[in-house]
Design a protein around this motif. Structure first.
Motif, short mmCIF file in Angstrom:
data_model
loop_
_atom_site.label_atom_id
_atom_site.label_comp_id
_atom_site.label_asym_id
_atom_site.label_seq_id
_atom_site.Cartn_x
_atom_site.Cartn_y
_atom_site.Cartn_z
N UNK A 203 0.83 -1.21 0.00
CA UNK A 203 0.00 0.00 0.00
C UNK A 203 0.86 1.25 0.00
N UNK A 204 1.96 1.24 0.76
CA UNK A 204 2.86 2.39 0.81
C UNK A 204 3.51 2.62 -0.55
N UNK A 205 3.84 1.54 -1.25
CA UNK A 205 4.46 1.68 -2.57
C UNK A 205 3.46 2.23 -3.59
N UNK A 206 2.23 1.71 -3.56
CA UNK A 206 1.20 2.16 -4.49
C UNK A 206 0.77 3.59 -4.19
N UNK A 207 0.89 4.00 -2.93
CA UNK A 207 0.45 5.33 -2.50
C UNK A 207 1.18 6.45 -3.20
N UNK A 208 2.27 6.13 -3.90
CA UNK A 208 2.98 7.16 -4.66
C UNK A 208 2.05 7.84 -5.67
N UNK A 209 1.06 7.08 -6.17
CA UNK A 209 0.16 7.64 -7.18
C UNK A 209 -0.81 8.68 -6.60
N UNK A 210 -1.62 8.35 -5.56
CA UNK A 210 -2.51 9.37 -5.02
C UNK A 210 -1.79 10.49 -4.27
N UNK A 211 -0.53 10.25 -3.91
CA UNK A 211 0.22 11.30 -3.21
C UNK A 211 0.86 12.29 -4.18
N UNK A 212 1.38 11.80 -5.30
CA UNK A 212 2.14 12.67 -6.20
C UNK A 212 1.32 13.23 -7.35
N UNK A 213 0.52 12.40 -8.01
CA UNK A 213 -0.19 12.85 -9.21
C UNK A 213 -1.14 14.03 -8.92
N UNK A 214 -2.02 13.95 -7.90
CA UNK A 214 -2.91 15.09 -7.63
C UNK A 214 -2.16 16.37 -7.27
N UNK A 215 -1.06 16.24 -6.53
CA UNK A 215 -0.29 17.43 -6.16
C UNK A 215 0.34 18.07 -7.38
N UNK A 216 0.92 17.24 -8.25
CA UNK A 216 1.51 17.77 -9.48
C UNK A 216 0.45 18.45 -10.34
N UNK A 217 -0.70 17.82 -10.49
CA UNK A 217 -1.77 18.39 -11.32
C UNK A 217 -2.28 19.70 -10.72
N UNK A 218 -2.41 19.76 -9.40
CA UNK A 218 -2.87 20.98 -8.75
C UNK A 218 -1.88 22.12 -8.97
N UNK A 219 -0.59 21.81 -8.88
CA UNK A 219 0.43 22.85 -9.04
C UNK A 219 0.46 23.39 -10.47
N UNK A 220 0.41 22.51 -11.46
CA UNK A 220 0.46 23.02 -12.84
C UNK A 220 -0.84 23.75 -13.20
N UNK A 221 -1.97 23.33 -12.61
CA UNK A 221 -3.23 24.04 -12.86
C UNK A 221 -3.16 25.44 -12.27
N UNK A 222 -2.66 25.58 -11.05
CA UNK A 222 -2.56 26.89 -10.42
C UNK A 222 -1.61 27.80 -11.18
N UNK A 223 -0.53 27.24 -11.73
CA UNK A 223 0.40 28.07 -12.49
C UNK A 223 -0.26 28.63 -13.74
N UNK A 224 -1.12 27.83 -14.36
CA UNK A 224 -1.85 28.30 -15.54
C UNK A 224 -2.92 29.33 -15.15
N UNK A 225 -3.62 29.06 -14.07
CA UNK A 225 -4.76 29.89 -13.68
C UNK A 225 -4.31 31.24 -13.13
N UNK A 226 -3.41 31.22 -12.17
CA UNK A 226 -2.92 32.45 -11.56
C UNK A 226 -1.61 32.12 -10.85
#
Length: 276
Positions: free
Chosen positions: A115-138
């Motif tokens: 579970x800890x190994x698989x958790x890399x996906x819900x931990x990293x992907x949403x954060x990366x997507x949120x950061x690039x969205x915010x950079x585009x938005x404002x």
């Protein structure tokens, strides 16, 4: 060590601001993804995946999912779903961390390592997507989110060092105290009030909602920090890596933001009525 830490921190801050404000969105996306892929490799090592094959697979899977998201025609709608999933993941993490009182107890959970190994996906992907969205938005909103967490973290350290008595999670991070958390929330609330006047137009209730979402993001950042501490304790190491002199690895610098970014973006979208 302190001088090295300060110099590295200043260089990172300058590079980050230059990237946020001056890089085209597509280039920023790729550089941010590269940073997160280094974090994915560190995550794999922290979860006892010392096999080069497993580490490569982890990085490749994260990269492929991120690139697939970038290519999808409905990426705007998908962003909301992914950050919601990321927020749900950190709520689950908070529940687990509040339910146990030792690393050994967590290790005894059935399938904890996988579970800890698989958790890399819900931990990293949403954060990366949120950061690039915010950079585009404002871009300034992204800088505010990063600054909000950084100020809160510094306030927690200084308040805890001066007034700290009651341990917050001694089995994970002996330096964290309830007094430090109160200082962090207080200082973060002040920053959020200032941010509300700058970013939010409308009624005082809307600005109050912005302050509340900021405090939720700060609370999430605490669990992001604690969860990385759990991974490091399970791995028996002090830092996630050695890439950044005086700071450790990539995860050591962005653990708080992994949790804060999707929570902050989800709250922002709700505050704006759900539109992307």
């Amino acid at each position: 060590m302190f001088k090295q830490r300060v110099v590295t921190g200043l260089l990172l801050a300058c590079a980050l601001l230059a990237a946020i404000f001056y890089l085209p969105a597509r280039v920023f996306d790729m550089i941010a993804l590269l940073v997160f892929l280094i974090g994915a490799d560190e995550w794999a090592r922290l979860t006892n995946a010392y096999s080069p094959v497993i580490r490569v697979v982890t990085v490749v899977v994260v990269a492929l999912i991120a690139l697939l998201i970038l290519q999808m025609p409905v990426r705007q709608q998908l962003t909301g779903i992914v950050v919601l999933a990321g927020t749900a993941w950190w709520i689950l993490v908070a529940f687990v961390l509040l339910s146990y009182d030792s690393v050994e107890a967590v290790k005894r959970l059935k399938g904890a390592r996988i579970m800890a190994q698989i958790a890399v996906l819900p931990a990293l992907i949403p954060a990366w997507l949120a950061i690039i969205w915010l950079q585009r938005y404002d871009a300034w909103l992204l800088v505010f989110m990063i600054l909000l967490i950084a100020v809160g973290d510094s306030a927690a350290y200084m308040t805890g060092k001066r007034f700290g008595r009651r341990k917050l999670a001694s089995w994970l991070s002996p330096g964290k105290t309830w007094e430090g958390l109160m200082g962090e929330l207080f200082m973060s609330a002040l920053v959020a009030v200032l941010g509300g006047w700058f970013f939010v137009a409308g009624s005082p209730w809307t600005r109050a909602g912005f302050v509340i979402l900021c405090l939720f993001a700060v609370l999430a950042s605490v669990f992001g920090d604690l969860f990385e501490s759990l991974l490091k304790r399970q791995a028996g190491c002090k830092d996630s890596g050695h890439l950044l002199p005086g700071h450790g690895g990539i995860l050591d610098r962005m653990d708080s933001h992994l949790a804060a970014a999707p929570v902050f973006l989800l709250g922002w979208l709700c505050l704006r009525g759900g539109g992307l």
